[in-house]
Design an enzyme around this catalytic site. Sequence first.
Site, PDB file in Angstrom:
ATOM      1  N   TYR A 181      -5.236  11.204 -10.338  1.00 14.16           N
ATOM      2  CA  TYR A 181      -4.821   9.757 -10.970  1.00 14.16           C
ATOM      3  C   TYR A 181      -5.853   8.721 -11.321  1.00 14.16           C
ATOM      4  CZ  TYR A 181      -2.780   4.998  -9.537  1.00 14.16           C
ATOM      5  OH  TYR A 181      -2.420   3.721  -9.600  1.00 14.16           O
ATOM      6  N   ARG A 186      -4.789   3.351 -17.091  1.00 18.29           N
ATOM      7  CA  ARG A 186      -3.800   3.847 -15.896  1.00 18.29           C
ATOM      8  C   ARG A 186      -2.890   2.342 -15.553  1.00 18.29           C
ATOM      9  NH1 ARG A 186      -6.850   5.255 -10.556  1.00 18.29           N
ATOM     10  NH2 ARG A 186      -6.735   3.065 -10.110  1.00 18.29           N
ATOM     11  N   ASP A 187      -1.730   2.792 -15.054  1.00 17.99           N
ATOM     12  CA  ASP A 187      -0.781   1.993 -14.470  1.00 17.99           C
ATOM     13  C   ASP A 187      -0.668   0.682 -15.787  1.00 17.99           C
ATOM     14  OD1 ASP A 187      -0.355   3.535 -12.252  1.00 17.99           O
ATOM     15  OD2 ASP A 187      -1.360   2.023 -11.082  1.00 17.99           O
ATOM     16  N   SER A 193      -3.638  -2.133  -9.692  1.00 20.05           N
ATOM     17  CA  SER A 193      -4.111  -0.730  -9.500  1.00 20.05           C
ATOM     18  C   SER A 193      -4.441  -0.191 -10.857  1.00 20.05           C
ATOM     19  CB  SER A 193      -3.194   0.112  -9.035  1.00 20.05           C
ATOM     20  OG  SER A 193      -2.009   0.203  -9.817  1.00 20.05           O
ATOM     21  N   ASP A 234       3.055   7.382 -11.783  1.00 23.49           N
ATOM     22  CA  ASP A 234       3.700   6.535 -12.646  1.00 23.49           C
ATOM     23  C   ASP A 234       3.265   6.310 -14.095  1.00 23.49           C
ATOM     24  OD1 ASP A 234       4.773   5.128 -10.327  1.00 23.49           O
ATOM     25  OD2 ASP A 234       2.807   3.867  -9.975  1.00 23.49           O
ATOM     26  N   ASP A 415      -1.398  -1.804  -0.798  1.00 25.09           N
ATOM     27  CA  ASP A 415      -0.927  -1.647  -2.118  1.00 25.09           C
ATOM     28  C   ASP A 415      -1.724  -2.715  -3.126  1.00 25.09           C
ATOM     29  OD1 ASP A 415       1.202   0.192  -1.005  1.00 25.09           O
ATOM     30  OD2 ASP A 415       2.359  -1.561  -0.776  1.00 25.09           O
TER      31      ASP A 415
END
Length: 460
Positions: A181, A186-187, A193, A234, A415
């Site tokens: 990940y 990313r994201d 995140s 994701d 989260d």
Amino acid sequence: MGKWFAVLLATASFAACSGDNGGEGGEGGAAAGTGAGTPTSSGVGAGTPTSSGVGAGTPTGSTGATPTGTTGAGTPTGSTGASPTGGGNCTGGVDIATASGNPFEGAELFVDPGYVAKVQSSIDKTTDAALVEQMKKVQKISTAFWLDRIAAVDGLAAHLDAALALQNQICKPVTSVIVVYDLPNRDCFAEASNGELRVENGGVERYRNEFIAPIKAILAAHPNQRIVAVIEPDSLPNLATNLGKKDCTPETEKAYREEVAHAISELNMPHVYQYIDAAHSGWLGWPDNQTKGAEIFSDVIKAAGNPAGVRGFATNVANYTQLSYSTESYDQQSNPCYGEFDYVDAMAAALADVGLGDKHFIIDTSRNGRGNIRADWGYWCNNIGAGMGERPKANPGGATRLDAFYWVKPPGDSDGTADKNAERYDLFCGYENADQRAPEAGHWFHEYFVECVKNANPPL
């Protein structure tokens, strides 16, 4: 992970899921749309760890858990010094083959010592004796080891060594689960995140050379144990629904497609079972989204050379969607897939249409034990009232080719922060159903862990 709104494709078709529109809890992430059958946004994911694996570099208390999460913690005695090539107490080593191809079947599921330590930190703060006993049960449950940054890779070899030591002690296959990940950009539809790598700053080269290459070397050095790899939560689902939004640019799309293909190609080994992240029912549950997602998955797998190591797909990673529908208070927005059982069945059909009908699934059940905890399907951040769900278990049934329930998201890892002044603050972490005590994504959230334990369903 977990801060991605999906702009969903409207559809009136319900053929993609079971006729009863079943699916418990519908908790996956569609934010209220502008009209029935025309969802305009869908929250997705649920905030995967960004700093997991605390203490993983020195797993002195490695533990094993059966597929139902019942074995105890403890240092494997008589197994120190076991080499990555086998040995230990088992004459001739342990046969890690599985007749069915399911890496969870017939295996002990390795318990991350870093997670055990996090739970222990909460035990040390707890005076309620009954609650402490429940927490001790959590210490015996297998959770994934997150490779969420380059530095986290430093702990991987020791983590796998500890799992191998346990295997050589009990003379039974031990399965370890890791999460890969750290994609560049990313994201791309998130704030809480975002990762460390950027495409424009050499992120692709660093991802390949500093992240995937050392992971490959470490996995290759541990050929005599089963390793499950959940690939880039994701990432590809964002390409199905969020292109053109926030950081989901053409450059990001290119990086996601090419680097996921690179990862699954490089990590293709006989003992490594890969499950590509496939979102959840509230993100790709609509038939048009399933079709688009399946096509993207197919394209990427083909670009990687159709590696045999891709066992299938992981759903509900770090989310709250229940397995089957009971009742929810928010608008389902004409999504025929209310729960993960429905969604897995529907996605299996969509994958079959693009030539991937042989793929299997795992469902993250770490926090989906309770429904009716969100005012809106799209709420993903530290939702108040969440409870741990079904324990990790092989072949649980309930959906097409379902290999396992598994706790991909370690319950208790935040989260995202509720601090509105923080650089990585996400609006969803300030909404009414989000616990406002939350620290940064991935940091241990003691108060939230306590609530997840209390609300566990089935009870601990």
